[in-house]
Design a protein around this motif. Structure first.
Motif, PDB file in Angstrom:
ATOM      1  N   ASN A 135      39.185  43.530  33.616  1.00  0.00           N
ATOM      2  CA  ASN A 135      40.121  43.417  32.481  1.00  0.00           C
ATOM      3  C   ASN A 135      39.400  43.404  31.140  1.00  0.00           C
ATOM      4  OD1 ASN A 135      39.055  40.835  33.001  1.00  0.00           O
ATOM      5  ND2 ASN A 135      40.877  39.795  32.243  1.00  0.00           N
ATOM      6  N   THR A 150      48.248  37.290  32.038  1.00  0.00           N
ATOM      7  CA  THR A 150      46.960  36.663  31.739  1.00  0.00           C
ATOM      8  C   THR A 150      46.228  37.445  30.652  1.00  0.00           C
ATOM      9  OG1 THR A 150      44.977  35.700  32.765  1.00  0.00           O
ATOM     10  CG2 THR A 150      45.653  37.887  33.558  1.00  0.00           C
ATOM     11  N   THR A 151      44.984  37.063  30.390  1.00  0.00           N
ATOM     12  CA  THR A 151      44.175  37.712  29.365  1.00  0.00           C
ATOM     13  C   THR A 151      44.092  39.229  29.614  1.00  0.00           C
ATOM     14  OG1 THR A 151      42.854  35.695  29.204  1.00  0.00           O
ATOM     15  CG2 THR A 151      41.885  37.704  28.290  1.00  0.00           C
ATOM     16  N   HIS A 204      46.279  39.303  41.139  1.00  0.00           N
ATOM     17  CA  HIS A 204      46.593  38.177  40.265  1.00  0.00           C
ATOM     18  C   HIS A 204      48.031  37.819  40.633  1.00  0.00           C
ATOM     19  CE1 HIS A 204      46.162  35.659  36.567  1.00  0.00           C
ATOM     20  NE2 HIS A 204      47.435  35.528  36.892  1.00  0.00           N
ATOM     21  N   HIS A 206      42.349  33.268  42.926  1.00  0.00           N
ATOM     22  CA  HIS A 206      42.512  31.922  42.337  1.00  0.00           C
ATOM     23  C   HIS A 206      43.802  31.244  42.780  1.00  0.00           C
ATOM     24  CE1 HIS A 206      44.578  34.575  39.565  1.00  0.00           C
ATOM     25  NE2 HIS A 206      43.484  34.949  38.954  1.00  0.00           N
ATOM     26  N   HIS A 260      34.461  37.074  35.377  1.00  0.00           N
ATOM     27  CA  HIS A 260      34.635  37.915  34.184  1.00  0.00           C
ATOM     28  C   HIS A 260      33.344  37.869  33.379  1.00  0.00           C
ATOM     29  CE1 HIS A 260      39.038  38.100  34.792  1.00  0.00           C
ATOM     30  NE2 HIS A 260      38.827  36.927  35.360  1.00  0.00           N
ATOM     31  N   HIS A 293      34.837  36.426  42.201  1.00  0.00           N
ATOM     32  CA  HIS A 293      35.822  36.696  41.123  1.00  0.00           C
ATOM     33  C   HIS A 293      35.224  36.164  39.821  1.00  0.00           C
ATOM     34  CE1 HIS A 293      40.214  36.619  39.569  1.00  0.00           C
ATOM     35  NE2 HIS A 293      39.414  36.407  38.526  1.00  0.00           N
ATOM     36  N   HIS A 326      35.629  32.465  26.918  1.00  0.00           N
ATOM     37  CA  HIS A 326      36.215  32.862  25.632  1.00  0.00           C
ATOM     38  C   HIS A 326      35.498  32.043  24.570  1.00  0.00           C
ATOM     39  CE1 HIS A 326      39.815  35.057  27.117  1.00  0.00           C
ATOM     40  NE2 HIS A 326      39.784  34.200  28.117  1.00  0.00           N
ATOM     41  N   LYS A 328      42.125  45.758  41.322  1.00  0.00           N
ATOM     42  CA  LYS A 328      42.803  44.526  40.899  1.00  0.00           C
ATOM     43  C   LYS A 328      44.180  44.824  40.356  1.00  0.00           C
ATOM     44  CE  LYS A 328      42.949  40.102  39.655  1.00  0.00           C
ATOM     45  NZ  LYS A 328      42.144  39.412  38.654  1.00  0.00           N
TER      46      LYS A 328
HETATM   47  C1  NCD Z   1      41.032  35.491  32.806  1.00  0.00           C
HETATM   48  C2  NCD Z   1      40.312  36.108  31.600  1.00  0.00           C
HETATM   49  O1  NCD Z   1      40.114  35.390  30.608  1.00  0.00           O
HETATM   50  O2  NCD Z   1      39.923  37.271  31.652  1.00  0.00           O
HETATM   51  N1  NCD Z   1      41.744  34.333  32.379  1.00  0.00           N
HETATM   52  C3  NCD Z   1      42.198  33.304  33.141  1.00  0.00           C
HETATM   53  O3  NCD Z   1      42.888  32.440  32.615  1.00  0.00           O
HETATM   54  N2  NCD Z   1      41.908  33.202  34.405  1.00  0.00           N
HETATM   55  C4  NCD Z   1      41.905  36.501  33.458  1.00  0.00           C
HETATM   56  C5  NCD Z   1      42.420  36.087  34.821  1.00  0.00           C
HETATM   57  O4  NCD Z   1      41.701  36.086  35.811  1.00  0.00           O
HETATM   58  O5  NCD Z   1      43.597  35.723  34.915  1.00  0.00           O
END
Ligand code: NCD
Ligand code: ZN
Length: 345
Positions: free
Chosen positions: A44, A109-110, A139, A174, A18, A16, A251, A102
């Motif tokens: 996402n 969330t984001t 999620h 998560h 991003h 998992h 981020h 997903k």
């Molecule tokens: C994730 C993101 O920033 O894309 N943020 C997070 O807080 N985990 C999105 C997600 O998995 O919820």
């Protein structure tokens, strides 16, 4: 007893993660490829990964970024489940290489403003995923519930999905609460969970018990010591239905430190080092390999990775910023470090 200086792991998987898109992609890919052979790539982005063309283009962009990093990361692609997706679309996404879809509830969330408000609107898509053997990644947070209760409030939906689709493989992503752990344990073996480094090691007190740490803010939020203990218990027992997915979610520093700070923890550069420390401190170093290199692959029906990754005992200070992002454990001195080379076995 002689101190262990080196740990050789079968090259691990992160189930998992991003990676974002555009100019940031290359740096995030390099950090991930330094430790992981394969990774399940979350969809996402903006726009979301929801078409076969979009999925293929995103995979190509990731692969193009992998080459210079020299690590050899294989992206396992996912798509965002959207209302009204029909069987043809699901089949085409699978043909384009998707291994999972997903499910993001709206607004939790984001980049989930386009998430699912009415679960019935995606039941056709999920039925098609079951038929095609695709994994459903959840999620698991219920919109509208209080922030610390969102995971618990979602759990009836998890159970319902498990009942309604009797051969569907489902991952509660998560998992962050003792209730979430219990819910998964109470469901059949085709229901599993990913566990992040931050939910395994940190609590709400680390996030806001002293000075507020926006870099530990994520969804779902880290919870109580009791919740963390429930996660640690199943991981130390080596339950194969709880496997590693970092939810590494970078981020830029400024978007985390301003008002309405973004949710997401950047753990890719430190996750294996922190995990090795966790297992070692508890005398369970032998459980590290299965957690990061075996259980996830087995659940997804993937062959074991070739090659090894070495972790060396070496004191190193986690940089305060990497690619403009403040990583998890920034400034801390860790005692294990992933060797960058991946020698053939
Ligand atoms: C994730 C993101 O920033 O894309 N943020 C997070 O807080 N985990 C999105 C997600 O998995 O919820
Ligand atoms: Zn995530």
């Amino acid at each position: 007893m002689r101190e262990i200086r080196e740990i050789a792991l079968r090259r691990p998987d992160d189930m998992h993660v991003h990676l974002r898109q555009g100019p940031q992609l290359a740096g995030y890919v390099a950090d991930l490829a330094a430790s992981f052979a394969r990774a399940l790539i979350m969809p996402n982005t903006i726009p979301p990964i929801a078409t076969p063309e979009g999925l293929a283009a995103y995979r190509d962009a990731i692969l193009a970024a992998v080459a210079p990093s020299g690590g050899g990361l294989t992206p396992l692609m996912t798509f965002k489940i959207q209302p009204g997706m029909d069987r043809e679309r699901i089949r085409a996404l699978k043909a384009a290489g998707a291994v999972a879809g997903k499910y993001y509830p709206v607004g939790v969330t984001t980049n989930s403003e386009d998430g699912i408000a009415e679960s019935e609107s995606v039941m056709g898509a999920i039925a098609a995923m079951e038929e095609e053997g695709l994994v459903l990644c959840l999620h698991g947070e219920e919109p509208g519930a209080e922030v610390l209760e969102r995971e618990r409030a979602f759990l009836p939906r998890l159970a319902e999905l498990g009942r309604r689709f009797p051969s569907l493989r489902i991952v509660l992503e998560h998992v962050s609460s003792s209730d979430g752990v219990e819910a998964v344990l109470g469901l059949p073996d085709r229901v599993a969970a990913t566990v992040t480094v931050h939910h395994l090691l940190y609590t709400l007190d680390d996030l806001l018990g002293g000075g507020l740490d926006p870099h530990l803010f994520c969804k779902p939020v880290v919870k109580s010591a009791r919740d963390r203990a429930a996660l640690q218990r199943v991981i130390l027992e080596g339950n194969p239905r709880f496997f590693f997915g970092s939810d590494s979610a970078p981020h830029p520093k400024a978007s985390k430190e301003g008002r309405a700070g973004a949710a997401g923890v950047y753990s890719a550069p430190v996750s294996l080092a922190l995990l090795a420390g966790f297992f070692e401190e508890r005398g369970r170093l032998e459980q590290l390999g299965p957690f990061v290199s075996r259980f996830g692959a087995e659940f997804y029906g993937l062959p074991a990775n070739e090659g090894r990754l070495l972790l060396r005992r070496e004191a190193w200070r986690v940089p305060s910023e990497i690619h403009g992002v403040v990583p998890l454990a920034a400034g801390r001195v860790l005692s294990w470090r992933a060797a960058t080379e991946n020698p053939p076995h």
